[in-house]
Design a protein around this motif. Sequence first.
Motif, PDB file in Angstrom:
ATOM      1  N   UNK A   1     -19.469 -48.532  35.439  1.00  0.00           N
ATOM      2  CA  UNK A   1     -19.281 -49.963  34.910  1.00  0.00           C
ATOM      3  C   UNK A   1     -18.748 -50.841  36.188  1.00  0.00           C
ATOM      4  N   UNK A   2     -17.562 -50.521  36.948  1.00  0.00           N
ATOM      5  CA  UNK A   2     -17.122 -51.288  37.646  1.00  0.00           C
ATOM      6  C   UNK A   2     -18.107 -52.109  38.860  1.00  0.00           C
ATOM      7  N   UNK A   3     -19.100 -51.238  39.150  1.00  0.00           N
ATOM      8  CA  UNK A   3     -20.178 -51.792  39.899  1.00  0.00           C
ATOM      9  C   UNK A   3     -20.858 -52.995  39.330  1.00  0.00           C
TER      10      UNK A   3
ATOM     11  N   UNK B   1     -20.960 -59.731  36.895  1.00  0.00           N
ATOM     12  CA  UNK B   1     -20.613 -60.445  35.686  1.00  0.00           C
ATOM     13  C   UNK B   1     -21.862 -60.592  34.869  1.00  0.00           C
ATOM     14  N   UNK B   2     -22.983 -60.949  35.469  1.00  0.00           N
ATOM     15  CA  UNK B   2     -24.135 -61.112  35.123  1.00  0.00           C
ATOM     16  C   UNK B   2     -24.649 -59.913  34.014  1.00  0.00           C
ATOM     17  N   UNK B   3     -24.586 -58.793  34.750  1.00  0.00           N
ATOM     18  CA  UNK B   3     -25.281 -57.644  34.161  1.00  0.00           C
ATOM     19  C   UNK B   3     -24.254 -57.268  32.913  1.00  0.00           C
ATOM     20  N   UNK B   4     -23.084 -57.626  33.064  1.00  0.00           N
ATOM     21  CA  UNK B   4     -21.859 -57.088  31.989  1.00  0.00           C
ATOM     22  C   UNK B   4     -22.552 -58.257  30.776  1.00  0.00           C
ATOM     23  N   UNK B   5     -22.733 -59.385  31.169  1.00  0.00           N
ATOM     24  CA  UNK B   5     -23.082 -60.324  29.931  1.00  0.00           C
ATOM     25  C   UNK B   5     -24.442 -60.021  29.256  1.00  0.00           C
TER      26      UNK B   5
END
Length: 256
Positions: A171-173, A176-180
């Motif tokens: 997750x930490x890798x 911000x785009x992937x998380x959104x």
Amino acid sequence: MPNYASQLGEAVGNVVEAEIQRIIQQVVEPYGLYVDVGGKRPDKRKGSKLLMVNDTGTQYQIDLAVENKDGEPFILVESKYIRYTKHNRDKASWTCVAHYKLRTTYPTVRKSIAILMGNWSAPSKKLMNSFGVEIIEIPFAQMVAVLGRRGIEFDWDEKDDETPRIAWNKWVQLDSTARQEIASEILVGHVEKIRTQIVSAIESDETDIANVESIELLLKTSEDEYHLKKFTSINATIQYLLGLTTDIENVKGKLK
């Protein structure tokens, strides 16, 4: 040792909550309403937390409040994620009490909404419904599937420490785009429900017909006792109140 399971659950819940806030902001903007999610507001509060105070002075930290054009609370929204059903009762009860007390304090509040992510039991959902909280549920399985497509395992045994550690490191890798994108995919199939709930509250004044469906009467005695009475009609409520019009020293017998 870090609690990777808790950290990942909180991180995923936060990005989904941020996406929910963005959706609601888009919905209310054309109506000239304001979305408060906390942060510094010199004209409203000294701190950064979105705290609302009820009529007895108790503070509740709310996730999101839509304010009307006069700056008054209009819609209350909670975004809650839980992995284990054993935590259901506490979080459900808190939402019920907080929203109920705030609605009795601020008559401008039209609707309470809880967007539930994870594993929520039927009794907990029924409890919130009984307090007038509208529920939008995002199943745990949907979250597992979305994260799984990114190679992040999100379903593990409660005593498993290794799987959440590996999942957290993946997750930490992510940027911000992937998380959104993950948040958007988790909300697939639920966005329209969120929009509908918000719009229905905003446009409720335009409804041609509205009938009284139920009445709750809360009576407080001089001994700080509370008696809740429920009625299905205005006439039944009036008849009950008429029975209390005679002044007596002790009303205990009449309230039971």
